[in-house]
Design an enzyme around this catalytic site. Structure first.
Site, PDB file in Angstrom:
ATOM      1  N   SER A 278      -7.825   6.765  -3.684  1.00  0.00           N
ATOM      2  CA  SER A 278      -6.411   6.928  -4.006  1.00  0.00           C
ATOM      3  C   SER A 278      -6.142   6.457  -5.425  1.00  0.00           C
ATOM      4  O   SER A 278      -6.800   5.532  -5.918  1.00  0.00           O
ATOM      5  CB  SER A 278      -5.537   6.114  -3.037  1.00  0.00           C
ATOM      6  OG  SER A 278      -4.179   6.132  -3.452  1.00  0.00           O
TER       7      SER A 278
ATOM      8  N   TYR B  70      -3.217  -1.696   1.153  1.00  0.00           N
ATOM      9  CA  TYR B  70      -3.807  -0.352   1.141  1.00  0.00           C
ATOM     10  C   TYR B  70      -4.596  -0.126  -0.147  1.00  0.00           C
ATOM     11  O   TYR B  70      -5.733   0.366  -0.121  1.00  0.00           O
ATOM     12  CB  TYR B  70      -2.695   0.679   1.282  1.00  0.00           C
ATOM     13  CG  TYR B  70      -3.114   2.111   1.065  1.00  0.00           C
ATOM     14  CD1 TYR B  70      -3.711   2.846   2.087  1.00  0.00           C
ATOM     15  CD2 TYR B  70      -2.903   2.749  -0.158  1.00  0.00           C
ATOM     16  CE1 TYR B  70      -4.085   4.175   1.895  1.00  0.00           C
ATOM     17  CE2 TYR B  70      -3.271   4.065  -0.363  1.00  0.00           C
ATOM     18  CZ  TYR B  70      -3.860   4.774   0.663  1.00  0.00           C
ATOM     19  OH  TYR B  70      -4.229   6.086   0.466  1.00  0.00           O
TER      20      TYR B  70
END
Length: 260
Positions: free
Chosen positions: A147, A160
């Site tokens: 990501s 995250y």
């Protein structure tokens, strides 16, 4: 004949969103695709049906990631299902896409949330590869879906983002270790993508704001990411390894200047 004819691929979290787009794209390129799902057998069955409707080959395997023994269970189910299509349990492409998101700043994330997001996003790919390396053929491909959050400081996704940083480290380290076997290991870093984990994009104002953060002036779609993964899985990428490839449309490169 597609670029991945006679190849076998495993895509985790392939029942929806980016994972589904990746599975369908790899199948379109000729690969036999194992469509992994965590909880929705119906969604995975839809993906398999969609692939088969276009002349591709796929099968579904269900294993809930983030719990002890998950990787071993996944590969056992893979071995059982692949026997219907091939004489060996070899695989050519492993795409670690499955993941969960947790939103919260450092003072609001709970220990349970932290443990879960690391178990699914970082621990599961590690052990899935540990158990999968004996099946991964020489010259194979590993693509980890990371990501842009791993490189952009975002307080609301701190836990995250940490998992994706760990995944990037795994990518670079395995690229070095598996290089002698001709196996490439790369990561793809999506930015803001329109999936069911970004429902806030449906709000016109928020969606427009997110689009404005990217140099290309829009939010990503699952197919945008699938195209990058398909390239990294293809023979054309045989000299690319250990890389974390930005696939964000130029997210937060700097102040956006619109001309004309």
């Amino acid at each position: 004949m597609g670029t991945l004819a006679n190849k076998t691929a495993l895509v985790t979290g392939a029942g929806r969103g980016i994972g589904r787009a990746i599975a369908e794209r790899l199948a379109a390129e000729g690969a036999l695709v194992a469509v992994h799902y965590g909880s929705s057998a119906e969604a995975a069955a839809e993906v398999v049906s969609a692939i088969e409707a276009k002349g591709g080959l796929a099968f579904a395997i269900g294993t809930r990631l983030g719990r002890p023994g998950d990787a071993r269970e996944l590969w056992q189910r893979f071995d059982t299902e692949i026997a219907r299509y091939a004489d060996t349990s070899g695989v050519d492409i492993i795409v670690n896409n499955a993941g969960v998101a947790v939103y919260g700043t450092i003072d609001t994330v709970t220990e349970d949330d932290f443990d879960e997001v690391f178990a699914v996003n970082a621990k599961a790919p590690f052990f899935l590869l540990e158990h999968g390396l004996s099946r991964l053929r020489d010259g194979g491909r590993v693509v980890n879906v990371s990501s842009g959050a791993a490189r952009i400081a975002t307080p609301l996704t701190i836990a995250y983002s940490m998992t994706k940083g760990a995944l990037n480290t795994l990518t670079r380290t395995l690229a070095l270790e598996l290089g002698p076997r001709g196996i490439t290991v790369n990561a793809v870093e999506p930015g803001i993508v329109r999936t069911d984990i970004t429902p806030w994009l449906a709000d016109a104002e928020l969606g427009a704001q997110a689009a404005g953060w990217a140099a290309l002036g829009r939010v990503g779609e699952p197919d945008d990411i699938a195209g990058v993964v398909a390239f990294l899985a293809s023979p054309d990428a045989n000299w690319v390894t250990g890389q974390c490839v930005d696939a964000s449309g130029g997210l937060l490169l700097g102040p956006v200047v619109r001309r004309g």
